[in-house]
Design an enzyme around this catalytic site. Structure first.
Site, PDB file in Angstrom:
ATOM      1  N   SER A   1      39.946  36.055  41.254  1.00  0.00           N
ATOM      2  CA  SER A   1      40.050  37.297  41.137  1.00  0.00           C
ATOM      3  C   SER A   1      41.260  37.716  41.560  1.00  0.00           C
ATOM      4  O   SER A   1      42.444  37.107  41.005  1.00  0.00           O
ATOM      5  CB  SER A   1      38.785  38.218  41.806  1.00  0.00           C
ATOM      6  OG  SER A   1      39.041  39.574  41.442  1.00  0.00           O
TER       7      SER A   1
ATOM      8  N   HIS B   1      31.693  38.199  36.845  1.00  0.00           N
ATOM      9  CA  HIS B   1      32.706  37.701  37.890  1.00  0.00           C
ATOM     10  C   HIS B   1      32.318  37.096  39.123  1.00  0.00           C
ATOM     11  O   HIS B   1      33.265  36.722  40.090  1.00  0.00           O
ATOM     12  CB  HIS B   1      33.262  38.872  38.151  1.00  0.00           C
ATOM     13  CG  HIS B   1      34.734  38.949  39.023  1.00  0.00           C
ATOM     14  ND1 HIS B   1      35.673  37.710  38.333  1.00  0.00           N
ATOM     15  CD2 HIS B   1      35.220  39.441  39.863  1.00  0.00           C
ATOM     16  CE1 HIS B   1      36.733  38.230  38.971  1.00  0.00           C
ATOM     17  NE2 HIS B   1      36.559  38.998  40.088  1.00  0.00           N
TER      18      HIS B   1
ATOM     19  N   ASP C   1      33.214  37.453  32.166  1.00  0.00           N
ATOM     20  CA  ASP C   1      33.910  37.877  33.167  1.00  0.00           C
ATOM     21  C   ASP C   1      35.039  38.996  32.703  1.00  0.00           C
ATOM     22  O   ASP C   1      36.025  38.812  31.777  1.00  0.00           O
ATOM     23  CB  ASP C   1      34.713  36.827  34.011  1.00  0.00           C
ATOM     24  CG  ASP C   1      35.200  37.269  35.254  1.00  0.00           C
ATOM     25  OD1 ASP C   1      35.160  38.452  35.626  1.00  0.00           O
ATOM     26  OD2 ASP C   1      35.731  36.371  36.133  1.00  0.00           O
TER      27      ASP C   1
END
Length: 568
Positions: free
Chosen positions: A389, A546, A453
């Site tokens: 991320s 995610h 995602d």
């Protein structure tokens, strides 16, 4: 460049003249109200727009947002993209405190259950007065991310440790071209581990991975105005190490500022390098949007105050390196394995006393200093940088700034960059600039993306906002079938034709979560926390996709569509 002067717009009356080559755009969601946003988004009111936008010379906002190709054609009106960005960030900021409180409560409850043997164990301990209370920052306090995926052991770790020690390991890894899968697993697990506090990190690295924990840093993030950029370093062994791993922490699920950073469209243009996401530069401690000239002061190699820190211990007091005065005490230092968790960061009052001319408190300079010392100590070592991320964005920016600072001796020891669910960090020029260092003579940058995602689709990518991915993208669909692609499908997470497949896929992932243990074995069985996130995916599929669960599975279960990828 030493004589270049850069000034940012200090009021909303219009743009100011900027001398020099550097340009920037700051999209500030706090300065205007909802009515201003409506006037700007619907009617294009310039006065209202100037409340949200700060930009360098160009006359109007559209001129400061021109595309890379400089075709000279009319720039289309993209106010709606800015409108959505500001609106989303305003909504996130409104719910920021509730998100934080909910996060603290959820993590407390999750740890309360886990420390007492789940529901029935907790009930038994309540009856007998033996309830174990969670203590944030302790070696037993696990983050929400850690509860989503409880796996802590590496896959085929013994084989990896043995291969790392072999003289031809690096040559074999280069021949694989797309990266050693066991090494990719180590990087993904390190990216997931970066969400934990320092004591948990140290225990896992030393006791479970049988490697050597080096240090944990909690450093200054000027966008969030607190010590919130976390990174840890490990070596494969304490003496004569062959591998150094640097892992940056990613977006925390209940941290509003982290999500606001992901949805930010602000950029700063570095001459020759290109446009770079401003929030990510701030997270590395390389400037402040409050005074745009600070980016120039810290980014250019001729600023000796910052570049002569190569042999400085990252844990020393500020007065020992730069001579800067500070109101921070030694207990506020960002380095050390005994660092506390997020809840024990300096308060806003103390944080505001931080000075940007103190590189010892910022992630880039701290990590660079430590890395140089490690490479000097371990002559045969190479290093990898990784993150999930937001951590992935910092992972690719760190070596990028090393190149900008002409740290080529350090870059020569770079083995690879492995990112997972990484947002975009800059424009096409940035990618072209880094190709020479990350793609030749062999690829060193691998970007893993799982299915739908949302985060890799941020910030928005079009002719105006210029954000572009680069490097090798390993895209995995919901069956963990992977392929190399230039760009993941549905690159901006927008469009009616993607809507039905998004939700159908979220339904499939929820159903699959109940069968993972039967399909692939007990270690892939999903916990109830992960199943609950899958259920949330029925409403927000891009958020549930995610999860680190799918990224660990993508590395361990993923196989190429046509040919076999590297094997363990």
């Amino acid at each position: 460049m030493a004589g270049t002067k850069i000034d940012n717009k200090v009021n909303s009356s219009g743009p100011v003249t900027v001398t020099g080559n550097s340009r920037f755009l700051i999209v500030n969601h706090e300065n205007g109200g909802i009515l201003d946003l409506v006037r700007f988004g619907i009617w294009g009111n310039q006065e209202s727009g100037d409340k949200f936008l700060e930009y360098s010379a160009g006359g109007v906002v559209e001129q400061s947002l021109r595309a890379d190709d400089h075709s000279g054609g009319e720039v289309p009106d993209h106010r709606w993209v800015i409108f959505v960005s500001i609106l989303v960030r305003k909504l996130i900021s409104i719910f920021g405190k509730p998100m934080e409180w909910i996060g603290y409560l959820i993590e407390f409850i999750l740890n309360l259950f886990s420390l007492n043997g789940n529901f029935f164990g907790l009930f038994y301990n309540l009856l007998h007065g033996k309830v174990v209370m969670p203590k944030r920052g302790s070696e037993t306090f696990i983050s929400a991310i850690g509860h989503l995926d409880g796996r802590i052991n590496l896959y085929k770790s013994e084989k990896l440790t043995k291969e790392i020690g072999e003289p031809d390991f690096w040559q074999k890894n280069i021949q694989l071209g797309i990266g050693h899968r066991a090494l990719m697993d180590l990087c993904m697990m390190a990216s997931k581990l970066a969400y934990e506090n320092a004591k948990v990190v140290q225990n896992v690295v030393n006791l479970h991975w049988k490697m050597h924990f080096v240090d944990f840093f909690n450093c200054w993030n000027d966008f969030e105005k607190e010590m919130s950029t976390q990174v840890f370093i490990l070596c494969d062994k304490p003496n004569d190490a062959n591998l150094i791993v640097i892992s940056f922490r990613g977006t925390e699920p209940f941290d509003a500022d982290d999500w606001i950073t992901d949805f930010d469209y602000s950029w700063y243009e570095i001459p020759k390098l290109g446009k770079v996401h401003m929030g990510f530069l701030e997270a590395l401690g390389l400037g402040s949007r409050a005074k745009a000239s600070t980016f120039h002061e810290q980014l250019f190699v001729n600023n000796l105050k910052f570049t002569n820190l190569g042999n400085v211990d990252a844990t020393i007091a500020p007065s020992e390196s730069s001579g800067s005065s500070t109101s921070f005490s030694d207990t506020d230092a960002c380095s050390g394995s005994d660092q506390s968790s997020d809840s024990e960061r300096p308060t806003d009052t103390g944080a505001k006393k931080f000075r940007l001319d103190m590189p010892e408190r910022t992630a880039y300079y701290v990590v660079r200093s430590k890395l140089k010392r490690l490479l000097n100590e371990h002559k045969n070592a190479k290093f990898v940088v990784t993150g999930h991320s937001l951590g992935g964005a910092l992972a690719v920016l760190f070596p990028t700034i090393l190149v900008l600072h002409e740290e080529m001796n350090v870059m020569d020891q770079l083995l690879g960059i492995y990112t997972y669910g990484q947002p975009r960090v800059g424009n096409r020029q940035l990618g072209k600039f880094m190709e020479e260092h990350l793609e030749h003579p062999v690829p060193k940058y691998f970007r893993v993306v799982y299915c739908n995602d949302l985060v890799p689709r941020l910030p928005y990518d079009n002719r105006t906002f210029l954000f572009k991915h680069f490097g090798i993208c390993r895209y995995n669909n919901s069956l963990y079938v992977e392929q190399n692609v230039d760009e993941e499908p549905n690159r901006n997470f927008f469009g009616l034709r993607f809507l039905i497949p998004l939700y159908l896929n979220a339904c499939w992932e929820l159903i699959r979560s109940f069968a993972m243990g039967y399909m692939y074995g007990p270690e892939y069985e999903e916990c109830w926390e992960s199943v609950m996130l899958r259920a949330l995916g029925l409403f927000l599929p891009g958020i549930s996709a995610h999860s680190p669960v799918d990224y660990v599975n993508s590395v361990r279960l993923g196989r190429e569509r046509s040919t076999q990828m590297s094997s363990f």
